[in-house]
Structure formats: structure tokens, C-alpha cells
Design a protein around this motif. Sequence first.
Motif, PDB file in Angstrom:
ATOM      1  N   VAL A 217       0.858  -1.183   0.000  1.00 23.40           N
ATOM      2  CA  VAL A 217       0.000   0.000   0.000  1.00 23.40           C
ATOM      3  C   VAL A 217       0.895   1.234   0.000  1.00 23.40           C
ATOM      4  N   TYR A 218       0.724   2.072  -1.001  1.00 25.42           N
ATOM      5  CA  TYR A 218       1.470   3.322  -1.108  1.00 25.42           C
ATOM      6  C   TYR A 218       0.555   4.485  -0.732  1.00 25.42           C
ATOM      7  N   PRO A 219       1.133   5.567  -0.204  1.00 20.09           N
ATOM      8  CA  PRO A 219       0.298   6.744   0.084  1.00 20.09           C
ATOM      9  C   PRO A 219      -0.495   7.208  -1.133  1.00 20.09           C
ATOM     10  N   GLU A 220       0.088   7.059  -2.320  1.00 19.74           N
ATOM     11  CA  GLU A 220      -0.588   7.506  -3.543  1.00 19.74           C
ATOM     12  C   GLU A 220      -1.884   6.740  -3.800  1.00 19.74           C
ATOM     13  N   TYR A 221      -1.944   5.487  -3.352  1.00 22.69           N
ATOM     14  CA  TYR A 221      -3.171   4.722  -3.546  1.00 22.69           C
ATOM     15  C   TYR A 221      -4.310   5.363  -2.753  1.00 22.69           C
ATOM     16  N   LEU A 222      -4.069   5.567  -1.467  1.00 22.60           N
ATOM     17  CA  LEU A 222      -5.084   6.203  -0.632  1.00 22.60           C
ATOM     18  C   LEU A 222      -5.389   7.612  -1.123  1.00 22.60           C
ATOM     19  N   ASP A 223      -4.354   8.345  -1.526  1.00 24.03           N
ATOM     20  CA  ASP A 223      -4.562   9.713  -2.007  1.00 24.03           C
ATOM     21  C   ASP A 223      -5.439   9.748  -3.250  1.00 24.03           C
ATOM     22  N   THR A 224      -5.319   8.737  -4.108  1.00 23.35           N
ATOM     23  CA  THR A 224      -6.153   8.667  -5.306  1.00 23.35           C
ATOM     24  C   THR A 224      -7.626   8.536  -4.929  1.00 23.35           C
ATOM     25  N   ALA A 225      -7.919   7.658  -3.957  1.00 19.54           N
ATOM     26  CA  ALA A 225      -9.299   7.499  -3.507  1.00 19.54           C
ATOM     27  C   ALA A 225      -9.818   8.779  -2.856  1.00 19.54           C
ATOM     28  N   LEU A 226      -8.997   9.390  -2.013  1.00 19.40           N
ATOM     29  CA  LEU A 226      -9.430  10.604  -1.327  1.00 19.40           C
ATOM     30  C   LEU A 226      -9.629  11.752  -2.303  1.00 19.40           C
ATOM     31  N   ALA A 227      -8.763  11.839  -3.309  1.00 19.40           N
ATOM     32  CA  ALA A 227      -8.919  12.893  -4.322  1.00 19.40           C
ATOM     33  C   ALA A 227     -10.212  12.700  -5.103  1.00 19.40           C
ATOM     34  N   ILE A 229     -12.899  11.275  -4.012  1.00 19.03           N
ATOM     35  CA  ILE A 229     -13.983  11.645  -3.090  1.00 19.03           C
ATOM     36  C   ILE A 229     -14.135  13.158  -3.021  1.00 19.03           C
ATOM     37  N   ASN A 230     -13.018  13.855  -2.862  1.00 19.14           N
ATOM     38  CA  ASN A 230     -13.083  15.317  -2.734  1.00 19.14           C
ATOM     39  C   ASN A 230     -13.566  15.979  -4.018  1.00 19.14           C
ATOM     40  N   GLU A 231     -13.116  15.453  -5.166  1.00 18.27           N
ATOM     41  CA  GLU A 231     -13.530  16.029  -6.446  1.00 18.27           C
ATOM     42  C   GLU A 231     -15.022  15.830  -6.695  1.00 18.27           C
ATOM     43  N   THR A 232     -15.529  14.676  -6.287  1.00 18.46           N
ATOM     44  CA  THR A 232     -16.909  14.318  -6.614  1.00 18.46           C
ATOM     45  C   THR A 232     -17.913  14.754  -5.550  1.00 18.46           C
ATOM     46  N   TYR A 233     -17.501  14.673  -4.282  1.00 25.62           N
ATOM     47  CA  TYR A 233     -18.448  14.930  -3.193  1.00 25.62           C
ATOM     48  C   TYR A 233     -18.081  16.123  -2.312  1.00 25.62           C
ATOM     49  N   GLY A 234     -16.865  16.623  -2.427  1.00 20.21           N
ATOM     50  CA  GLY A 234     -16.453  17.763  -1.621  1.00 20.21           C
ATOM     51  C   GLY A 234     -15.534  17.407  -0.486  1.00 20.21           C
ATOM     52  N   ASP A 235     -15.915  16.418   0.332  1.00 19.81           N
ATOM     53  CA  ASP A 235     -15.059  15.936   1.414  1.00 19.81           C
ATOM     54  C   ASP A 235     -15.592  14.593   1.899  1.00 19.81           C
ATOM     55  N   MET A 236     -14.887  14.002   2.870  1.00 22.53           N
ATOM     56  CA  MET A 236     -15.250  12.663   3.337  1.00 22.53           C
ATOM     57  C   MET A 236     -16.623  12.650   4.001  1.00 22.53           C
ATOM     58  N   GLN A 237     -16.948  13.665   4.773  1.00 21.97           N
ATOM     59  CA  GLN A 237     -18.251  13.671   5.443  1.00 21.97           C
ATOM     60  C   GLN A 237     -19.401  13.707   4.447  1.00 21.97           C
ATOM     61  N   GLN A 238     -19.245  14.483   3.381  1.00 21.75           N
ATOM     62  CA  GLN A 238     -20.276  14.494   2.344  1.00 21.75           C
ATOM     63  C   GLN A 238     -20.349  13.160   1.622  1.00 21.75           C
ATOM     64  N   TYR A 239     -19.203  12.519   1.451  1.00 18.30           N
ATOM     65  CA  TYR A 239     -19.179  11.190   0.828  1.00 18.30           C
ATOM     66  C   TYR A 239     -19.973  10.199   1.683  1.00 18.30           C
ATOM     67  N   LEU A 240     -19.739  10.228   2.984  1.00 22.81           N
ATOM     68  CA  LEU A 240     -20.464   9.321   3.870  1.00 22.81           C
ATOM     69  C   LEU A 240     -21.964   9.569   3.784  1.00 22.81           C
ATOM     70  N   HIS A 241     -22.350  10.837   3.687  1.00 26.20           N
ATOM     71  CA  HIS A 241     -23.769  11.176   3.623  1.00 26.20           C
ATOM     72  C   HIS A 241     -24.382  10.859   2.268  1.00 26.20           C
ATOM     73  N   GLU A 242     -23.700  11.239   1.194  1.00 26.57           N
ATOM     74  CA  GLU A 242     -24.301  11.150  -0.138  1.00 26.57           C
ATOM     75  C   GLU A 242     -24.043   9.804  -0.813  1.00 26.57           C
ATOM     76  N   ALA A 243     -22.800   9.347  -0.825  1.00 26.97           N
ATOM     77  CA  ALA A 243     -22.477   8.096  -1.526  1.00 26.97           C
ATOM     78  C   ALA A 243     -22.902   6.881  -0.711  1.00 26.97           C
ATOM     79  N   LEU A 244     -22.622   6.907   0.603  1.00 28.69           N
ATOM     80  CA  LEU A 244     -22.948   5.762   1.454  1.00 28.69           C
ATOM     81  C   LEU A 244     -24.253   5.956   2.208  1.00 28.69           C
ATOM     82  N   GLN A 245     -24.878   7.127   2.022  1.00 30.49           N
ATOM     83  CA  GLN A 245     -26.224   7.403   2.520  1.00 30.49           C
ATOM     84  C   GLN A 245     -26.359   7.210   4.032  1.00 30.49           C
TER      85      GLN A 245
END
Length: 260
Positions: A217-227, A229-245
Motif C-alpha cells: 500500500v502506497y500513500p498515492e493509492y489512498l490519495d487517489t481514492a481521497l482525491a 472523493i473530494n472532487e466528486t463529493y467535496g469531502d469525506m463527510q459528504q461522501y459518507l452522507h451522499e455516496a454511502l447514505q
Amino acid sequence: MEPTLMNIHHGYNFRDLGGYRTMSGQHLAAHRLVRSGGLDRLSDRDVAFLHEYGVRVDVDFRTRDERQEKPDRLPDSARYVFDPVFSEDKTQVSKTWAEEQQMFSQDPQAGYHNMLRTYRDLALSESAQKAYRQFFDLALGNSDDTLLFHCSAGKDRTGMAAVYVLSALGVDQATIRKDYLATNTFIQPALSEVLEQAKAEGGNANMMQGLTDIWTVYPEYLDTALAAINETYGDMQQYLHEALQLTNRQIQTLRELYLA
């Protein structure tokens, strides 16, 4: 808190998330959430250990083919839940030797680039979001017992499940990243086994690099997922609310269930 292994003799990357501190000053309770690699190699002693540990729910993020090839060994007291993140193993850790040769022998970057694509899918694909929502439903319904969640290596599909649940529980991003990267310490026996087999079967340097990148596991892997999320939903909390409902009430319930 430093990530530490559980006392499992015939499996790897088994870790209790208990002990992590949240930003509110609470701690995750022990014997509640366990992340791990595959359960197919467990000895009778390991199975008995999981029973005594309190594992009553086993969430399997692997594909149907992975499950059929290497079925979980579980205590009779544990409920098995098939919750595939993908219809096929995009992480590639369960590929056959012939498939690995075709993928990796020509391009030393094939494994690395495959994982970057996979991590974007772990955040954005419909199948992944559906699986992680079911994971949260199971966590919400688990009032007292230990819930174990796993894939083949316990690092990608499982790693992102840990990222999501730790985020929902209010753990800071530095701690979440540390937990994610701890896999590199705990996966070494499995990686060594994979590389030794590849070398014995004539794998070239490109192959070795590709396999290393798949099993690391490289930092870039996690960073790709987080990026993503941020690009599509704004931040992790919005992802939890909107994507995972997850509703605010459900997040509060999770914290009541798993924090002390």
C-alpha cells in the motif's frame, strides 16, 4: 496507539481497531471491529481464538470466485455475510500465475497503475458503494459483538472500509493514514511468499515490481481514492452522507456503539 497484530498463527494482517482515539477524545472500544486478510488458512486453534475473541459477524468483501476458491474458516458462532466490493478482483492479489505473467512481465508499472485505477473505483464505483453501505448496515446492527471484515490480503477493499468507518467514528486523518499504511509491515510474509513463487517460476524484474506494487500500500493509492472523493463529493463527510447514505443519526449511533 500503534497498530498491532492479533494472535492469529495462520493468517495475516488481523488487527483490532480498538484503541484509536477520536478527535472528540473518545476511544474505539476493543473487541468490536476487526480488519483482516483471508480466513482460508486459519488453523483450528485460530478459529477457536476468533470464537473466544467474540467474532460473531464475518463480512467478506471478496468476489464470488475468490470465495469459492478459498472459503473462509469460521467459528460456528459467527454469521457469514458475502458482501462483494467488485464483481471481479480488481486488486489482482488473487490472479493466477498465467494472468500475472500476461499483466506484469512487459511493464514494470502495470501493477502500480492498476492499483491507482482500483482505488478510484473503491471510492466511486456503484458496486463498491453498495458493498460499503451494507458493511455500515451490519455495523449499525451489531450492538455487542465483534464484527470482522476482510478481503484477500486485507489491505485494499478492507483498507478502504477501515478508512470509511474510522472517518465516520471521528478519527483524525493522520491516524487513519497510519492504520492504512501499517499493512506494509504486516503483509511482508505474504509478499515474500508471492515473490519467491514468482521467482521460482521464472518471473522477470518487471514481474517482481508489479507484484510488489500489487501487494504494497502506497500513500498515492489512498490519495487517489481521497482525491476522487473530494472532487466528486467535496469531502469525506459528504461522501459518507451522499455516496454511502449515512444519516447524522446513524453516524451518532455508530459512535454510541463503538466508542468508549
